[in-house]
Design an enzyme around this catalytic site. Structure first.
Site, mmCIF file in Angstrom:
data_model
loop_
_atom_site.group_PDB
_atom_site.id
_atom_site.type_symbol
_atom_site.label_atom_id
_atom_site.label_comp_id
_atom_site.label_asym_id
_atom_site.label_seq_id
_atom_site.Cartn_x
_atom_site.Cartn_y
_atom_site.Cartn_z
ATOM 1 N N SER A 128 1.827 -9.815 -0.936
ATOM 2 C CA SER A 128 1.502 -8.382 -0.831
ATOM 3 C C SER A 128 1.830 -7.756 0.516
ATOM 4 O O SER A 128 2.067 -6.556 0.598
ATOM 5 C CB SER A 128 0.019 -8.167 -1.148
ATOM 6 O OG SER A 128 -0.796 -8.985 -0.338
ATOM 7 N N LYS B 278 0.813 -1.235 0.000
ATOM 8 C CA LYS B 278 0.000 0.000 0.000
ATOM 9 C C LYS B 278 0.837 1.271 0.000
ATOM 10 O O LYS B 278 0.419 2.285 -0.553
ATOM 11 C CB LYS B 278 -0.960 0.004 1.181
ATOM 12 C CG LYS B 278 -2.133 -0.959 1.012
ATOM 13 C CD LYS B 278 -3.242 -0.662 1.991
ATOM 14 C CE LYS B 278 -4.452 -1.529 1.740
ATOM 15 N NZ LYS B 278 -4.250 -2.950 2.138
ATOM 16 N N GLU C 1 -10.735 6.850 4.337
ATOM 17 C CA GLU C 1 -11.302 5.967 5.345
ATOM 18 C C GLU C 1 -10.345 4.796 5.508
ATOM 19 O O GLU C 1 -9.477 4.562 4.672
ATOM 20 C CB GLU C 1 -12.665 5.449 4.882
ATOM 21 C CG GLU C 1 -12.618 4.271 3.898
ATOM 22 C CD GLU C 1 -12.192 4.655 2.493
ATOM 23 O OE1 GLU C 1 -12.235 5.856 2.153
ATOM 24 O OE2 GLU C 1 -11.805 3.740 1.729
HETATM 25 C C1 LIG Z 1 -5.071 -3.987 1.621
HETATM 26 C C2 LIG Z 1 -4.355 -5.234 1.315
HETATM 27 C C3 LIG Z 1 -4.708 -6.058 0.230
HETATM 28 C C4 LIG Z 1 -5.913 -5.812 -0.627
HETATM 29 O O1 LIG Z 1 -5.842 -4.688 -1.443
HETATM 30 P P1 LIG Z 1 -5.684 -4.793 -3.038
HETATM 31 O O2 LIG Z 1 -6.052 -3.422 -3.477
HETATM 32 O O3 LIG Z 1 -6.616 -5.844 -3.529
HETATM 33 O O4 LIG Z 1 -4.280 -5.128 -3.310
HETATM 34 C C5 LIG Z 1 -3.936 -7.166 -0.051
HETATM 35 N N1 LIG Z 1 -2.858 -7.487 0.713
HETATM 36 C C6 LIG Z 1 -2.494 -6.733 1.784
HETATM 37 C C7 LIG Z 1 -1.310 -7.156 2.569
HETATM 38 C C8 LIG Z 1 -3.223 -5.586 2.118
HETATM 39 O O5 LIG Z 1 -2.851 -4.859 3.178
#
Ligand SMILES: *Cc1c(COP(=O)(O)O)cnc(C)c1O
Length: 392
Positions: free
Chosen positions: A376, A87, A109
């Site tokens: 992610s 993010k 938010e």
């Molecule tokens: C917020 C989040 C997501 C989901 O968001 P996307 O916009 O679908 O990428 C995925 N993985 C993590 C670790 C997150 O914090």
């Protein structure tokens, strides 16, 4: 690229009042202007390197591969980024753009607090005031992220209306935004919302795939056979997939949450079970009732718990460039523990969905095939919950 009206095929656009359309178009013009400049590109590249810690490595998960018994599994380590997930890549871009446009406040938010912490960090760094709206129930639940946001100096607004969770936090933050959209910047947390946000957030995240494509080729002399990522709103997946869209040999798979099962009401499988509709200012596949109101959705991973999905994903599904699969809570928890114990990497529950799918697929493929997973984020935020759920 989306068309002039911000559509990817049938999805996207600006389903908002005309006065907001003109504000969104100003953001688009400013974005297209600065993103071409060397000064902006250099500043963002410098922050990616020295603040986020990019490039994030690609790791060959050998013991996980062995356990799955088939194709080789590789992880793109977005979990190693500053603030713990992908993010921060788009929060930095959005904070810089807000500053460039002379905005006086960045607003957003947050549900579990992940977007809030990443945005508050980026705003502290860039030097712009930040205001985060969060449901009172979420504030009580997500203590570590709540105190981080306070330490980082953002204004945290507790939302006491309605369900006191994410849905009402969106409405509350949006009400504040409407008081002065000329001077405020609403920082959307994924590849969703009205044009130009799906394009812009994708562009900021596309560093993931750009790096990964080159790193993989350098390490293995070829491209991966399959690339996979979890999909909530879809930003980490779009960031990963964009660099591979023209590589016909690379199969792309988005993984969404099947929650307690696709045959229950407790899931957030928009790509698998959604129908075309509009929410939060754009058109996409959504889980909606017969009046077009978003249905309550559920996932064990709060970051995947969204009734819509990015418009470009919907288009990529239509043209069959990306395949979408669903993974349920149990498979997710299994993958969470397996990756932790095979590799010493505790993944975010969101990312564990993609790991679960990769291990399932790997078992069906020969050992000379490769699967690249976008990891992610890291699982610090989920550790207490998982330990309690599994009675560890
Ligand atoms: C917020 C989040 C997501 C989901 O968001 P996307 O916009 O679908 O990428 C995925 N993985 C993590 C670790 C997150 O914090």
């Amino acid at each position: 690229m989306p068309d002039q009206r911000g559509y990817f095929g049938e999805y996207g656009g600006q389903i908002i009042p005309p006065e907001l359309q003109s504000v969104m178009n100003e953001i688009d013009v400013a974005y297209e202007e600065i993103r071409q400049t060397k000064a902006f590109q250099d500043e963002l590249a410098d922050l990616y390197a020295k603040y986020v810690g990019r490039p994030s490595p690609i790791f060959h998960a050998k013991r996980l591969t062995e356990k799955a018994g088939g194709a080789q599994i590789y992880l793109k380590r977005e979990d190693l980024n500053h603030t713990g997930a992908h993010k921060i890549n788009h929060c930095l871009g959005e904070a810089l753009l807000a500053k460039f446009m002379g905005k006086t406040k960045v607003l957003a938010e947050t549900g579990a607090g992940q977007h809030g912490v990443a945005l508050a960090s980026a705003c502290a760094l860039v030097g712009i005031p930040c205001e985060i709206h969060m449901g009172a129930i979420d504030i009580a639940k997500e203590h570590p992220n709540v105190v981080k946001m306070k330490i980082l100096g953002c204004k945290l607004v507790s939302v006491d209306r309605g369900t006191q969770t994410l849905k009402d936090a969106v409405d509350s933050a949006f009400d504040e935004y409407l008081l002065d959209p000329q001077n405020y910047f609403y920082a959307i947390g994924s590849v969703v919302g009205p044009h130009p946000f799906p394009k812009m957030v994708r562009d900021f995240q596309s560093i993931i795939g750009k790096e990964a494509r080159q790193q993989f080729q350098q390490q293995n002399g070829t491209l991966p056979d399959v690339v996979t990522a979890c999909v909530g709103g879809g930003s980490n997946a779009m960031g990963m997939f964009t660099a591979f869209l023209d590589d016909d040999s690379v199969e792309l798979v988005g993984v969404e949450p099947a929650g307690k099962g696709l045959d229950t009401n407790d899931h957030a499988a928009t790509m698998t079970l959604g129908t075309k509709g509009a929410l939060h200012g754009f058109e996409c596949l959504t889980l909606q009732d017969e009046n077009g109101e978003p249905l309550p959705v559920y996932s064990i991973a709060s970051g995947l718990d969204y009734p819509g999905v990015g418009p470009q994903h919907c288009h990529l599904k239509d043209i069959k460039r990306v395949r979408y699969e669903a993974i349920d809570d149990k498979e997710c928890l299994d993958a969470f523990i397996t990756l932790s114990r095979c590799e010493g990497i505790i993944p975010a529950l969101e990312s564990a969905h993609a790991v679960a799918y990769a291990t399932k697929l790997a078992a069906t493929l020969p050992a000379d095939k490769t699967i690249l997973v976008n990891l992610s984020g890291r699982g610090d935020k989920d550790a207490d919950f998982v330990a309690e759920t599994l009675a560890l």
